[in-house]
Design an enzyme around this catalytic site. Structure first.
Site, PDB file in Angstrom:
ATOM      1  N   GLY A 147       0.785  -1.228   0.000  1.00 31.13           N
ATOM      2  CA  GLY A 147       0.000   0.000   0.000  1.00 31.13           C
ATOM      3  C   GLY A 147       0.814   1.274   0.000  1.00 31.13           C
ATOM      4  CG  HIS A 148       4.018   3.862   1.996  1.00 32.52           C
ATOM      5  ND1 HIS A 148       5.355   4.162   1.919  1.00 32.52           N
ATOM      6  CD2 HIS A 148       3.416   4.995   2.396  1.00 32.52           C
ATOM      7  CE1 HIS A 148       5.563   5.412   2.290  1.00 32.52           C
ATOM      8  NE2 HIS A 148       4.394   5.935   2.582  1.00 32.52           N
ATOM      9  CG  PHE A 149       3.409   5.190  -2.485  1.00 30.98           C
ATOM     10  CD1 PHE A 149       2.237   5.790  -2.059  1.00 30.98           C
ATOM     11  CD2 PHE A 149       4.609   5.655  -1.971  1.00 30.98           C
ATOM     12  CE1 PHE A 149       2.263   6.855  -1.157  1.00 30.98           C
ATOM     13  CE2 PHE A 149       4.640   6.712  -1.066  1.00 30.98           C
ATOM     14  CZ  PHE A 149       3.466   7.318  -0.656  1.00 30.98           C
TER      15      PHE A 149
END
Length: 156
Positions: free
Chosen positions: A54-56
């Site tokens: 999720g990052h990224f």
């Protein structure tokens, strides 16, 4: 008096046995070096670290707050070894000072945190930390941490 540390090689210690944090929030893989004032710890960033998804998603990087957590865990290990304590102690990060970020921490990178103890005031400890990539020694982050160590509240 002979300390426990005189009888062991600290590079053989397992941070997961010394810290209360556990996967996926255990960020120190190994202790590389230790002397009375400093410690160097490492963390390999595998491609399947949970935070990378999720990052990224298109350019995964380790979040800065997790780099600080890695530095805090290494700082706690330094303090515990200075206190000749191998059993987990509860430490609380209370302040970050002048933390700056200089390079990205990407999947496949091994990070090294070099921690120096600056001062102790009661149960408060201040450390200076520099996090570098192990492959090219490029500085990833640098700053000071202040944390409180609850020596009375030992986990047993």
């Amino acid at each position: 008096m002979v300390s426990v540390l005189d009888k062991i090689n600290v590079t053989e210690l397992r941070p997961g046995n010394m810290l209360l944090q556990q996967p996926p929030f255990l960020f120190v893989d190994r202790i590389l070096e230790f002397d009375e004032e400093t410690i160097t710890c490492s963390k390999y960033l595998s491609h399947n670290e949970p935070f990378f998804s999720g990052h990224f998603p298109t350019q995964p990087i380790m979040p800065g707050v997790l780099i600080i957590e890695f530095a805090a865990q290494a700082s706690l290990l330094l303090t515990m070894l200075q206190l000749n304590e191998l059993e987990p102690l509860m430490g609380y990060l209370v302040k970050t000072e002048n933390f700056t970020f200089h390079a990205l921490a990407e999947p496949g990178t091994e990070l090294e945190a070099k921690v120096k103890m600056l001062k102790k005031m009661g149960n408060y400890y201040t450390t200076q930390v520099t996090v570098r990539r192990s492959d090219n020694k490029k500085k990833v982050a640098k700053g000071q941490l202040v944390f409180y160590l609850d020596e009375e509240g030992k986990e047993r």
